[in-house]
Scaffold this motif. Structure first.
Motif, PDB file in Angstrom:
ATOM      1  N   ASP A  57      43.727 -78.649  72.248  1.00 28.76           N
ATOM      2  CA  ASP A  57      42.304 -77.807  71.599  1.00 28.76           C
ATOM      3  C   ASP A  57      41.685 -78.706  70.907  1.00 28.76           C
ATOM      4  O   ASP A  57      40.273 -78.785  70.320  1.00 28.76           O
ATOM      5  N   THR A  58      42.183 -79.702  70.507  1.00 29.06           N
ATOM      6  CA  THR A  58      41.364 -80.983  69.627  1.00 29.06           C
ATOM      7  C   THR A  58      41.449 -82.775  70.244  1.00 29.06           C
ATOM      8  O   THR A  58      43.034 -82.844  69.889  1.00 29.06           O
ATOM      9  N   ALA A 395      52.864 -76.625  78.452  1.00 29.67           N
ATOM     10  CA  ALA A 395      52.341 -77.338  78.879  1.00 29.67           C
ATOM     11  C   ALA A 395      53.594 -78.793  78.974  1.00 29.67           C
ATOM     12  O   ALA A 395      53.240 -80.168  79.359  1.00 29.67           O
ATOM     13  N   SER A 396      54.785 -78.425  79.109  1.00 28.04           N
ATOM     14  CA  SER A 396      55.958 -79.187  79.096  1.00 28.04           C
ATOM     15  C   SER A 396      56.360 -79.346  80.595  1.00 28.04           C
ATOM     16  O   SER A 396      54.929 -78.609  81.330  1.00 28.04           O
ATOM     17  N   THR A 397      56.363 -81.027  81.197  1.00 25.18           N
ATOM     18  CA  THR A 397      57.187 -81.207  82.630  1.00 25.18           C
ATOM     19  C   THR A 397      58.234 -79.975  83.139  1.00 25.18           C
ATOM     20  O   THR A 397      58.434 -79.549  82.832  1.00 25.18           O
ATOM     21  N   VAL A 422      58.546 -69.301  78.028  1.00 27.67           N
ATOM     22  CA  VAL A 422      57.659 -70.110  77.962  1.00 27.67           C
ATOM     23  C   VAL A 422      56.890 -69.792  77.057  1.00 27.67           C
ATOM     24  O   VAL A 422      55.504 -69.018  76.581  1.00 27.67           O
ATOM     25  N   ILE A 423      56.475 -70.205  75.631  1.00 31.48           N
ATOM     26  CA  ILE A 423      55.156 -70.278  75.193  1.00 31.48           C
ATOM     27  C   ILE A 423      53.587 -71.055  75.577  1.00 31.48           C
ATOM     28  O   ILE A 423      54.317 -72.095  75.944  1.00 31.48           O
ATOM     29  N   ASP A 424      53.428 -70.587  75.267  1.00 30.31           N
ATOM     30  CA  ASP A 424      51.840 -70.656  75.198  1.00 30.31           C
ATOM     31  C   ASP A 424      51.298 -72.197  74.298  1.00 30.31           C
ATOM     32  O   ASP A 424      51.701 -72.327  73.224  1.00 30.31           O
ATOM     33  N   GLU A 425      51.161 -73.111  74.848  1.00 24.34           N
ATOM     34  CA  GLU A 425      51.196 -74.523  73.611  1.00 24.34           C
ATOM     35  C   GLU A 425      50.822 -73.967  72.307  1.00 24.34           C
ATOM     36  O   GLU A 425      51.031 -74.843  71.036  1.00 24.34           O
ATOM     37  N   LYS A 426      49.094 -73.163  72.435  1.00 25.61           N
ATOM     38  CA  LYS A 426      48.878 -73.149  71.190  1.00 25.61           C
ATOM     39  C   LYS A 426      49.883 -72.469  70.016  1.00 25.61           C
ATOM     40  O   LYS A 426      49.781 -72.714  68.534  1.00 25.61           O
ATOM     41  N   ASP A 427      50.289 -71.570  70.780  1.00 32.82           N
ATOM     42  CA  ASP A 427      51.496 -70.340  69.867  1.00 32.82           C
ATOM     43  C   ASP A 427      51.990 -71.430  69.590  1.00 32.82           C
ATOM     44  O   ASP A 427      53.853 -71.525  68.873  1.00 32.82           O
ATOM     45  N   LYS A 436      58.837 -71.316  62.419  1.00 34.01           N
ATOM     46  CA  LYS A 436      59.706 -70.528  63.250  1.00 34.01           C
ATOM     47  C   LYS A 436      60.092 -70.621  64.685  1.00 34.01           C
ATOM     48  O   LYS A 436      60.595 -69.678  65.103  1.00 34.01           O
ATOM     49  N   LEU A 437      60.081 -71.653  64.772  1.00 29.63           N
ATOM     50  CA  LEU A 437      60.890 -71.404  65.599  1.00 29.63           C
ATOM     51  C   LEU A 437      62.171 -72.120  65.934  1.00 29.63           C
ATOM     52  O   LEU A 437      62.446 -72.594  64.515  1.00 29.63           O
ATOM     53  N   THR A 438      62.937 -71.501  66.499  1.00 34.12           N
ATOM     54  CA  THR A 438      64.679 -71.488  66.736  1.00 34.12           C
ATOM     55  C   THR A 438      65.441 -72.758  67.189  1.00 34.12           C
ATOM     56  O   THR A 438      65.607 -73.130  66.234  1.00 34.12           O
TER      57      THR A 438
END
Length: 552
Positions: A57-58, A395-397, A422-427, A436-438
């Motif tokens: 993203d940057t 984005a994980s392998t 599976v979560i979008d990389e930005k989120d 906030k991730l468990t």
């Protein structure tokens, strides 16, 4: 005084107007001819080294902890870290050609190289270094401020109590002095991190949010120039012929955005990729590793890094130590390594992996003991088991996802029902930064060869541990880590770090170490000179690689 970008832009505008006027007056230089000549001056992209990248993203290296390829190739640092002839780590001059350290270990006087320029022609000065460090401490999205927060006055600048980094004294255009709040043996090593890359003050200031997202405003002193960025396709970096290190050996880099393992394999087998990290192709890696076709083009190096599972101690059931210990004991980590990576690596028992300065070979092994794990779960108040959400970065392998699925199956056997999302990389990154991730799995590659790069990054203060969604609560341990950074005697410092590592992993069960892995690459027929840096990555060695036309 440096020329401002505004002046350059205005001059460029006038030149364009003159050219257009001449064309309109029938000077015999048509627009088509102009475009043709411009294209003739562009480098031949077919001779660029081609590799695969996750789309960032940057590429603002002060505001990311994962996307460093542009930092490593378009920018430089004051110093670099490498292996000497004997395989030992050493700090080498880069933009700083030399430095002096005071007897008390708190004062560093740096001497910049003369005649180093950014790719826009601006001279590198001490002011650029000061600006870089102050931005690192004050940018609202900075995630690498701990590189320089040991400098005197850093905390006051971060908190808005002052507008100047008091521990940084400019002596002249090429010399400056940095005073630390306390001695820190790893300070020079910290300055070799990608996040400590040096910025052009005027261009970056004027760029604002365009720095790190717009090639025109992302300007460095390095071997390559960020030339084009096409969303969802890739980036083109062309060679910087005026680089102070000399021009790179290849004409440029063609970085393709891709993360689908089958597509990446297809691209390589079709001759579209020059350097393939076998981490990117999942189970297909076995074909490249054991088939006859690619044996002469395999490149194998040790990797200084660790794959781990993070557990958020503020979210039930992970707020119970017995549950975290049960999760540790339920995993047959050797089986995970063998099943997914063919046993190409080493099981780890702490925070500091094999090969890292300060690695402790005497650290007790975390046992695989599912029966005891079930008992611990019952003692924690979960006789019927418990539920857990485990997150995976999109984005994980495929290998990382496979490891997590196997781990979830092992936890299931003791009564922990893990739901994998599976979560979008930005989120994923936004939630991780906010604590906030468990639970999630990731790998950490060493940015510099010191245990501080691991233990302080994850457990050094409340911000760091929240940023990684560990949310470790023991402030006494955090204070000990901060004090340990200032221990002058190297042996005493390492001894304290190792004791802290034992407390965090063995006693508090705040971290699940899995393994460190060997790294394998396979190259195209036209690529020559592949080599890796001390931590196993080839990305900051692209300048040394060559591309040869098959016809040559």
């Amino acid at each position: 005084m440096k020329r401002t970008l505004l002046k350059r832009t205005f001059a460029c505008f006038l030149a364009i107007q003159v050219a257009l006027s001449a064309s309109a007056c029938g000077a015999g230089f048509s627009g088509d001819e102009s475009n043709r000549k411009e294209k003739e001056q562009e480098p031949d992209v077919s001779r660029f080294l081609v590799a695969v990248e996750d789309e960032p993203d940057t590429v603002d290296f002060q505001c990311t902890s994962i996307h460093y390829t542009v930092a490593q190739n378009v920018f430089n640092r004051l110093v670099e870290m490498e292996n000497d002839a004997g395989g030992n780590m050493e700090i080498l001059p880069s933009l700083a050609e030399s430095w002096d350290v005071s007897e008390d270990g708190k004062s560093y006087t740096f001497h910049l190289r003369n005649n180093v320029t950014f790719s826009n022609g601006e001279n590198l000065t001490s002011s650029d270094v000061l600006y870089t460090f102050e931005r690192l401490l004050t940018h609202p999205d900075s995630c690498n401020s701990d590189i320089v927060d040991i400098i005197e006055g850093a905390e006051s600048l971060k908190n808005g109590e002052t507008d100047h980094l008091t521990g940084f004294e400019i002596l002249n255009d090429h010399d400056f002095r940095i005073t630390l709040a306390q001695p820190f043996e790893a300070f020079l090593a910290c300055l070799s991190m990608p996040g400590a890359s040096i910025l052009d003050q005027e261009t970056t200031t004027e760029a604002g949010d365009r720095f790190g997202t717009d090639p025109e405003w992302t300007v460095g002193t390095g071997s390559f120039i960020l030339w084009k960025w096409i969303p969802q396709e890739g980036m083109l970096l062309k060679a910087n012929p005026a680089c102070w290190q000399g021009a790179p050996k290849c004409d440029g880099l063609d970085l393709r955005f891709a993360n689908d393992a089958r597509e990446i394999r297809r691209m390589f087998e079709n001759g579209e990729i020059d350097v393939l990290d076998l981490d990117e192709v999942g189970n297909a890696a076995e074909y490249f590793l054991h088939g006859d076709r690619y044996q002469e083009r395999l490149f194998h190096v040790p990797r200084i890094g660790i794959t781990y599972i993070a557990m958020n101690e503020t979210i039930a059931p992970l707020n119970r130590k017995a549950v975290r210990m049960a999760m540790q004991m339920a995993l047959n980590r050797r089986q995970l390594l063998t099943a997914v990576y063919g046993d190409r690596g080493l099981v780890e028992n702490g925070i500091f992996p094999h090969g890292l300065y300060g690695f402790n070979p005497e650290l007790p092994e975390i046992p695989y003991d599912p029966e005891n794990a079930r008992r611990l779960l019952e003692e924690a108040g979960y006789p019927n088991g418990c539920k857990l959400t485990v997150s995976v970065n999109s984005a994980s392998t495929q290998w990382e996802l496979s490891v997590l699925r196997l781990a979830a199956a092992m936890w299931e056997k003791i009564g922990i029902h893990a739901n994998i999302e599976v979560i979008d990389e930005k989120d994923f990154m936004d939630r991780r930064k906010k604590g906030k991730l468990t639970c999630y799995t990731a790998q950490w590659m060493a940015d510099f060869n010191d245990p501080d790069n691991f233990i302080f990054t994850f457990f050094g203060n409340e911000h760091n541990t929240t940023y990684r969604s560990l949310c470790y609560p023991d402030h006494r341990v955090m204070n000990r880590i901060q004090i340990a950074r200032g221990i002058a005697d190297p042996k005493d410092r390492i001894r304290e770090y190792q004791d802290l590592e034992r407390t965090i992993v063995q006693e508090d069960a705040a971290w699940i170490p899995l393994y460190s892995r060997e790294r394998y690459y396979v190259t195209s027929e036209r690529l020559g000179g592949i080599q890796a840096s001390w931590n196993g990555s080839v990305k900051n060695k692209y300048r040394e690689m060559t591309i040869t036309d098959k016809k040559e």
